[in-house]
Motif scaffolding. Sequence first.
Motif, PDB file in Angstrom:
ATOM      1  N   SER A  19      11.814 -35.468   5.667  1.00  0.00           N
ATOM      2  CA  SER A  19      10.788 -36.082   6.505  1.00  0.00           C
ATOM      3  C   SER A  19      10.201 -35.043   7.451  1.00  0.00           C
ATOM      4  O   SER A  19      10.924 -34.422   8.243  1.00  0.00           O
ATOM      5  CB  SER A  19      11.385 -37.245   7.301  1.00  0.00           C
ATOM      6  OG  SER A  19      10.464 -37.737   8.246  1.00  0.00           O
ATOM      7  N   THR A  21       8.114 -35.629   9.946  1.00  0.00           N
ATOM      8  CA  THR A  21       8.198 -36.158  11.313  1.00  0.00           C
ATOM      9  C   THR A  21       9.580 -35.945  11.903  1.00  0.00           C
ATOM     10  O   THR A  21       9.731 -35.579  13.076  1.00  0.00           O
ATOM     11  CB  THR A  21       7.861 -37.664  11.309  1.00  0.00           C
ATOM     12  OG1 THR A  21       6.576 -37.857  10.715  1.00  0.00           O
ATOM     13  CG2 THR A  21       7.850 -38.222  12.715  1.00  0.00           C
ATOM     14  N   ALA A  22      10.608 -36.164  11.098  1.00  0.00           N
ATOM     15  CA  ALA A  22      11.982 -36.000  11.576  1.00  0.00           C
ATOM     16  C   ALA A  22      12.235 -34.560  12.012  1.00  0.00           C
ATOM     17  O   ALA A  22      12.842 -34.308  13.065  1.00  0.00           O
ATOM     18  CB  ALA A  22      12.966 -36.405  10.482  1.00  0.00           C
ATOM     19  N   PHE A 121      14.647 -40.863  17.480  1.00  0.00           N
ATOM     20  CA  PHE A 121      13.468 -40.963  16.628  1.00  0.00           C
ATOM     21  C   PHE A 121      13.380 -39.826  15.615  1.00  0.00           C
ATOM     22  O   PHE A 121      12.667 -39.945  14.618  1.00  0.00           O
ATOM     23  CB  PHE A 121      12.200 -41.001  17.482  1.00  0.00           C
ATOM     24  CG  PHE A 121      12.011 -42.295  18.219  1.00  0.00           C
ATOM     25  CD1 PHE A 121      11.776 -43.476  17.531  1.00  0.00           C
ATOM     26  CD2 PHE A 121      12.091 -42.336  19.596  1.00  0.00           C
ATOM     27  CE1 PHE A 121      11.622 -44.672  18.211  1.00  0.00           C
ATOM     28  CE2 PHE A 121      11.938 -43.526  20.282  1.00  0.00           C
ATOM     29  CZ  PHE A 121      11.700 -44.698  19.590  1.00  0.00           C
ATOM     30  N   SER A 122      14.091 -38.713  15.861  1.00  0.00           N
ATOM     31  CA  SER A 122      14.061 -37.627  14.887  1.00  0.00           C
ATOM     32  C   SER A 122      14.891 -37.959  13.659  1.00  0.00           C
ATOM     33  O   SER A 122      14.612 -37.448  12.565  1.00  0.00           O
ATOM     34  CB  SER A 122      14.587 -36.332  15.525  1.00  0.00           C
ATOM     35  OG  SER A 122      15.968 -36.426  15.796  1.00  0.00           O
ATOM     36  N   PRO A 125      13.226 -41.517  11.012  1.00  0.00           N
ATOM     37  CA  PRO A 125      12.367 -41.346   9.834  1.00  0.00           C
ATOM     38  C   PRO A 125      13.138 -40.858   8.605  1.00  0.00           C
ATOM     39  O   PRO A 125      12.873 -41.298   7.490  1.00  0.00           O
ATOM     40  CB  PRO A 125      11.337 -40.309  10.304  1.00  0.00           C
ATOM     41  CG  PRO A 125      11.313 -40.429  11.777  1.00  0.00           C
ATOM     42  CD  PRO A 125      12.711 -40.763  12.171  1.00  0.00           C
ATOM     43  N   GLN A 126      14.101 -39.937   8.817  1.00  0.00           N
ATOM     44  CA  GLN A 126      14.881 -39.443   7.686  1.00  0.00           C
ATOM     45  C   GLN A 126      15.783 -40.529   7.122  1.00  0.00           C
ATOM     46  O   GLN A 126      15.912 -40.688   5.904  1.00  0.00           O
ATOM     47  CB  GLN A 126      15.734 -38.252   8.127  1.00  0.00           C
ATOM     48  CG  GLN A 126      16.476 -37.572   6.989  1.00  0.00           C
ATOM     49  CD  GLN A 126      15.548 -36.902   6.005  1.00  0.00           C
ATOM     50  OE1 GLN A 126      14.830 -35.974   6.348  1.00  0.00           O
ATOM     51  NE2 GLN A 126      15.540 -37.381   4.769  1.00  0.00           N
ATOM     52  N   ALA A 128      15.249 -43.782   7.331  1.00  0.00           N
ATOM     53  CA  ALA A 128      14.390 -44.765   6.664  1.00  0.00           C
ATOM     54  C   ALA A 128      13.909 -44.249   5.313  1.00  0.00           C
ATOM     55  O   ALA A 128      13.854 -45.005   4.334  1.00  0.00           O
ATOM     56  CB  ALA A 128      13.197 -45.108   7.564  1.00  0.00           C
ATOM     57  N   GLN A 129      13.571 -42.960   5.234  1.00  0.00           N
ATOM     58  CA  GLN A 129      13.100 -42.402   3.967  1.00  0.00           C
ATOM     59  C   GLN A 129      14.212 -42.384   2.927  1.00  0.00           C
ATOM     60  O   GLN A 129      13.991 -42.679   1.750  1.00  0.00           O
ATOM     61  CB  GLN A 129      12.580 -40.982   4.204  1.00  0.00           C
ATOM     62  CG  GLN A 129      11.973 -40.347   2.962  1.00  0.00           C
ATOM     63  CD  GLN A 129      11.146 -39.128   3.303  1.00  0.00           C
ATOM     64  OE1 GLN A 129      10.430 -39.123   4.301  1.00  0.00           O
ATOM     65  NE2 GLN A 129      11.233 -38.101   2.498  1.00  0.00           N
TER      66      GLN A 129
END
Length: 250
Positions: A19, A21-22, A121-122, A125-126, A128-129
């Motif tokens: 990710s 974003t992550a 939050f870092s 995303p990982q 969730a992906q």
Amino acid sequence: MKVPQLLLILGSQSARGLSLTAYILETFSYAINLAYSSRNGFPFSTYGENLFLTIQNVFITILIILYNPTPSSRKLTTAPNPTGKLLIAIFVVLVTSFGLFTAPSSALAVAQLGTLPLSLFSKLPQIAQNHRARSTGQLSAFAVISQIGGCAARLFTTAQEVNDPLVAAGFALALALNLVVGVQMYTYWGKGVVGQETDIKASRDDIPLEVYRQEKVDIVVQPQSPPPYQATHQHTQSSAYGRKWARKVD
């Protein structure tokens, strides 16, 4: 800790499952902790790894931009052009570094407090992906295990040498989230094919319809031309003449 992840991306020429974003948020969190600890004069043994982790994360982020283009750039006729994004990323790194090491101590303390939600939050995303793809893709198992062990060790050394609740809380939260990623890696181990099929289907969906549309060819069969009127008339007359003589013979 991050070198195996770098080598894995370079070896496979792919950043699938990572990710962007992550990694941006994680790099920012490392940089804040590095600046905060350095400005407060903490022993280098309590934060030194953040210097190397920040540098390695910057390179990984650049590789993700290079090897994981956005869906809009996945075209057969146009190659992805990440130069603009790379320049923006380098500019952001320079500006952030300058801002962190020149900011007032009070603002830096607030930023250090902000590493708690940044750590959260870092990793989200990982996580969730991984859950969505049912795969961890090119995520390095060595890097994940090292992060878990490193956070646990750093939590202990921080409590022994620094006794700063802000720093300790950040490492405790990072340890919990890294454990979640570790459990996902164990659960989805060997299931990278699912992620590959997802990426292939996604790239197929982005291909314009004109690529798959075949040209329509109309096959025209010419009708047979009718016999000339004269030949038909002569054939009719000879047939009638033959029947006329046949009746006379009878």
